[in-house]
Structures are given as structure tokens and as C-alpha cells.
Write an enzyme that holds these catalytic residues in place. Sequence first.
Site, PDB file in Angstrom:
ATOM      1  N   ASN A 149       0.948  -1.188  -0.034  1.00  0.00           N
ATOM      2  CA  ASN A 149      -0.086   0.023   0.061  1.00  0.00           C
ATOM      3  C   ASN A 149       0.892   1.265  -0.010  1.00  0.00           C
ATOM      4  O   ASN A 149       1.478   1.459   0.942  1.00  0.00           O
ATOM      5  CB  ASN A 149      -0.949  -0.017   1.222  1.00  0.00           C
ATOM      6  CG  ASN A 149      -1.801   1.302   1.274  1.00  0.00           C
ATOM      7  OD1 ASN A 149      -1.870   2.194   0.392  1.00  0.00           O
ATOM      8  ND2 ASN A 149      -2.466   1.248   2.659  1.00  0.00           N
ATOM      9  N   LYS A 205       0.306   4.374  -0.247  1.00  0.00           N
ATOM     10  CA  LYS A 205      -0.494   5.329   0.387  1.00  0.00           C
ATOM     11  C   LYS A 205      -0.433   6.452  -0.463  1.00  0.00           C
ATOM     12  O   LYS A 205      -0.088   6.343  -1.755  1.00  0.00           O
ATOM     13  CB  LYS A 205       0.067   5.705   1.752  1.00  0.00           C
ATOM     14  CG  LYS A 205      -0.318   4.217   2.691  1.00  0.00           C
ATOM     15  CD  LYS A 205      -0.313   4.411   4.239  1.00  0.00           C
ATOM     16  CE  LYS A 205      -0.371   3.131   4.829  1.00  0.00           C
ATOM     17  NZ  LYS A 205      -0.262   3.195   6.291  1.00  0.00           N
ATOM     18  N   GLY A 226       2.212   2.460  10.938  1.00  0.00           N
ATOM     19  CA  GLY A 226       3.174   3.104  10.767  1.00  0.00           C
ATOM     20  C   GLY A 226       3.845   3.750  12.068  1.00  0.00           C
ATOM     21  O   GLY A 226       4.320   4.693  12.261  1.00  0.00           O
ATOM     22  N   GLY A 250       2.801  -1.256   4.361  1.00  0.00           N
ATOM     23  CA  GLY A 250       2.847   0.342   4.046  1.00  0.00           C
ATOM     24  C   GLY A 250       4.213   1.029   3.839  1.00  0.00           C
ATOM     25  O   GLY A 250       4.730   0.546   2.495  1.00  0.00           O
TER      26      GLY A 250
HETATM   27  P1  13P Z   1       2.847   0.284   7.807  1.00  0.00           P
HETATM   28  O1  13P Z   1       3.421  -0.670   7.093  1.00  0.00           O
HETATM   29  O2  13P Z   1       3.562   1.643   7.307  1.00  0.00           O
HETATM   30  O3  13P Z   1       2.800   0.457   9.267  1.00  0.00           O
HETATM   31  O4  13P Z   1       1.506   0.601   7.074  1.00  0.00           O
HETATM   32  C1  13P Z   1       0.645  -0.707   7.105  1.00  0.00           C
HETATM   33  C2  13P Z   1      -0.569  -0.050   6.300  1.00  0.00           C
HETATM   34  O5  13P Z   1      -1.319   0.553   6.714  1.00  0.00           O
HETATM   35  C3  13P Z   1      -1.059  -0.830   5.101  1.00  0.00           C
HETATM   36  O6  13P Z   1      -2.241  -0.720   4.566  1.00  0.00           O
END
Ligand code: 13P
Length: 252
Positions: free
Chosen positions: A9, A11, A175, A236
Amino acid sequence: MRKKIVAGNWKMNMNLNEGMALADGLNEYFKANPLSGKEVILCTPFIHLGMVGGLLTAPGLTFGAQNCNDHKSGAYTGEVSASMIRSTGAGSVILGHSERRTLYGENDELLESKTAEALRNGLRVIFCCGEVFAEREGNIHFDVVKRQLEKGLFGLSAEDFRRCVIAYEPVWAIGTGVTASPAQAQEMHSFIRGLVEKKYGKETAGDTTILYGGSCKASNAAELFANSDVDGGLIGGASLVKEEFCSIVNSL
Ligand code: 13P
């Protein structure tokens, strides 16, 4: 059969050139190191979708979006429909991510409509669920996840449900660098599979892919993926770095 999946992801990261370079690099890597039955899904920002598809030739390497609108088309300025996403060749869409739920007020009812619209347009849905820290502390995390799934997903016919993947993402782990322990992940994944079994039966439950997400990285992916009900990850931050992401995929 239950499918093993690692989805990245991205983002709201990567401009078009950066995203194309990452997708190209991953494609080269997975051409040289075949995924042999696993699937890797790059969930990019909307602007990449039309370009990324043309780059991906490695078997098992696919792409998708991070959101879609619940309407078919029309006067919804700034929105992107499921059919537009599908028209780029994208195969999947993430729905119900905690950032959408929290920052953009997406509730169970809206997610139910988005899911239906995505499936109607031939997209596979990666449906996210997960509790916030206070809910885990209050020992209501199972209730929260159950409600999210029952309200957002379990209205689907068995046939439609089988085109969905569930991603368990404890919000306190997203995150933050704090990962759920392998035991916490397995416990919730097994609970989720039990819910699916109650609703759709043993065979469908056994076939359902359940991903873990939340600070999953190269250094902890193997121990998370070693659990019998953890079928891969939704990644993420670590999906933005080629070597890190490839290493996560290799630990599956
Ligand atoms: P992180 O791997 O950055 O913690 O994010 C996880 C996430 O929200 C994947 O959709």
C-alpha cells in the site's frame, strides 16, 4: 485454494516517475525471481494506475487502487469510480483502510456500498479491519473487528465474498513501528477465519486469504507469516523500498 499474497500500500507517496521506477524495478526482480504461485499486488495512488499496468509482466505481479467511490459515475468532483479503476487493468482495490475510516469518516454502511460497487466492476476487494489501541486495552478488539466484518462485508453472497481478501490491521501498529506479536496476529486471524466459517462455511473459510498489516517489515515478516492463519501481508512504509519489499515477499 487459499492464496498467499503480499500487497504494497503505497499510500500518498511517490510521484509518477518515482512510482514507475519502483514498479519497473520490482517487475525486473520478480521476472528474475519468480513468484511461483504467490501474488504481489502494488496498490498505487490513482495517478499511477494507467501507467503501471503496462510495466508489469512478471507472472503474479499485479496492481490495484487504495480506494474507490461507491457511485457508478456522475457529478462527484475529485472522485474515482470502480469502473475507471478496472479500465486501467487494475485487479484489486483496498477498502476500509483505517486511514479512510478515521481521516475521511468512512463508516460501515459506506464501505458496504463501495465493496459492492468494486465487485460489480470485477475488482477484488482487499477489505481492512482492525481496532485502535484503546479498544484492545478495553478488551473489545474482537467485537470491533466482528462488527466491521459483519457490517461491511458479510452482507455479500458467498460467491461475491470469495472474491475478497481480508486484511487485519491493528490501528496501533500502522506506521508506528510497533508490530502485533505473531501470537496476537494469529489469534485475531484465527478468530476472523472462525467468523467467516460461521457465515460462509468451512470450505470458504479455508480458502479465504487473511493478510496482516501494521509495521510489517523485512525483519519481522517471517515470524508473522509463519502462523497458520496469516496468509501474507499488507505493507505500508516498507513497500516503498524495493529491497525491503522483495525481502518481505521472499519470507512468505
Ligand atoms: P505500515 O506498514 O507503514 O505500518 O502501514 C501498514 C498499512 O497501513 C498498510 O495498509
